[in-house]
Design a protein around this motif. Sequence first.
Motif, mmCIF file in Angstrom:
data_model
loop_
_atom_site.group_PDB
_atom_site.id
_atom_site.type_symbol
_atom_site.label_atom_id
_atom_site.label_comp_id
_atom_site.label_asym_id
_atom_site.label_seq_id
_atom_site.Cartn_x
_atom_site.Cartn_y
_atom_site.Cartn_z
ATOM 1 N N PHE A 1 26.468 9.442 -0.079
ATOM 2 C CA PHE A 1 25.626 9.736 -1.234
ATOM 3 C C PHE A 1 26.305 9.271 -2.527
ATOM 4 C CE2 PHE A 1 24.378 13.729 1.349
ATOM 5 C CZ PHE A 1 23.598 12.963 2.191
ATOM 6 N N ALA A 2 25.494 8.867 -3.488
ATOM 7 C CA ALA A 2 25.983 8.490 -4.817
ATOM 8 C C ALA A 2 25.553 9.553 -5.819
ATOM 9 C CB ALA A 2 25.426 7.123 -5.235
ATOM 10 N N ASN A 3 26.515 10.173 -6.464
ATOM 11 C CA ASN A 3 26.216 11.107 -7.556
ATOM 12 C C ASN A 3 26.285 10.303 -8.846
ATOM 13 O OD1 ASN A 3 26.018 13.137 -9.433
ATOM 14 N ND2 ASN A 3 27.550 14.464 -8.486
ATOM 15 N N GLY B 1 28.944 15.396 0.820
ATOM 16 C CA GLY B 1 28.493 14.073 1.235
ATOM 17 C C GLY B 1 28.567 12.992 0.185
ATOM 18 N N VAL B 2 29.077 13.301 -0.996
ATOM 19 C CA VAL B 2 29.195 12.294 -2.061
ATOM 20 C C VAL B 2 30.403 11.405 -1.785
ATOM 21 C CG1 VAL B 2 29.655 11.939 -4.522
ATOM 22 C CG2 VAL B 2 28.059 13.736 -3.793
ATOM 23 N N THR B 3 30.194 10.101 -1.811
ATOM 24 C CA THR B 3 31.308 9.166 -1.621
ATOM 25 C C THR B 3 31.571 8.319 -2.867
ATOM 26 O OG1 THR B 3 29.818 7.548 -0.583
ATOM 27 C CG2 THR B 3 31.010 9.059 0.875
ATOM 28 N N ALA B 4 30.713 8.446 -3.893
ATOM 29 C CA ALA B 4 30.955 7.768 -5.174
ATOM 30 C C ALA B 4 30.313 8.594 -6.274
ATOM 31 C CB ALA B 4 30.384 6.351 -5.175
ATOM 32 N N VAL B 5 31.024 8.714 -7.397
ATOM 33 C CA VAL B 5 30.531 9.501 -8.530
ATOM 34 C C VAL B 5 30.528 8.645 -9.786
ATOM 35 C CG1 VAL B 5 32.845 10.421 -9.029
ATOM 36 C CG2 VAL B 5 30.822 11.643 -9.857
ATOM 37 N N GLY B 6 29.493 8.810 -10.588
ATOM 38 C CA GLY B 6 29.446 8.210 -11.911
ATOM 39 C C GLY B 6 29.782 9.281 -12.937
#
Length: 421
Positions: free
Chosen positions: A52-54, A109-114
């Motif tokens: 998931f991308a946050n 489940g987040v694998t990338a965060v902005g």
Amino acid sequence: MKSFWCERAWLPDGVASRVLVRAERGTIVDVSTVDTIPLGCERLYGMVLPGFANAHSHAFHRALRGRTHADGGTFWTWRDRMYALAEGLTPDGYLRLARAVYAEMAVAGVTAVGEFHYLHHGGNEMGEALRQAAADAGIRITLLDACYLAGGIGQPVTGVQELFSDGTAERWAARVADLPEDGNTRVGAAIHSVRAVPRSALSLVAGAFPDRPLHVHLSEQPAENEACLEAYGLTPTGLLHEAGALTPRTTAVHATHLTAADVGLLGSTSTGACFCPTTEADLADGIGPARELSDAGSPLSLGSDQHAVVDPLLEARGLEHGERLRSGRRGRFAPAELVAALTNHAALGWPAAGRIEPGAPADLVAIGLGSARTAGCAPDQVVLAATASDVTTVVSGGRVVARDGVHETLGDVGRLLEAVL
């Protein structure tokens, strides 16, 4: 070489069973279906989605969860509490807080965060703390460094806002240029809002880093629109368009209170829209025109913003439920559209991510199908039934970072957060 056997996997062509994913140096090199589970591979049961991308985070806001509800109020009174929190943070304190917050994201489940970052404190130490926190938690980060020059349209920064400001757009750009990228970090730009960046500086900020993501808070509150119209005779969307800030690399965050013309401008320029449904509900912001934006040509993404909840599946469901509430109709977004928003890493400058296919980062999220929430649901509709509590295994860049709600290296996230907060 690492191998992951998926009982079911969400592939670009649809859900498939008994899928074997092979990865090398963190990247998927082969995806196939197999009859026999190979020896030595990691077994992922249930429904496996891409990581998931946050797309929109303010890590320090997590410290306000469950502490701002006693007196009611508005977005603006909540902001006063947020300012007080920001004033007391140090780089070391922010590292510990952000590490715990990013660990909370990882187990969900987040694998990338902005990270929409404006706690500059006169330099890049706070940004470096965020970079380290993401690395410690095992997720990628796009540091969206926000230009913040005014306390409101025509107003100087005052008080804690002075910690956010570089004084001029030129000094902001020079400082951001000193932030290095690495294999786990992208550096992007952000216009905090049309309230915080004057009209005269918008073009410079928008064009300072033309090959990087650009994010902006847009029309989160009606008062922002009213002030912009009074000062410039344009909506915030119109003002950004005038400045050349609406582009395919741009993401408008919230995009709640838009006119039909605003929707047309965002869609025609392929500007993305990031919705943060749990925050927008928590702060009584309103429900934005997500379906109209998508139909107009704006790619959608999702964020947890102030982290009233860290649960990407609830954000995806909130996107659909908001549409049902405002339209009186079900099925405004198909499950596949919700998964696309949930896994939109391109909004963060990671265009190869968000798919289970060769060349993509080996990011996998296994969701159990036997819980009280998911038992009996159709696997391809799990996004409308599951919560973060159903995430059983999270793989980021080919490495297992979480199992059953516990971070592999940082341990119990509740204890980690408690120690910080």
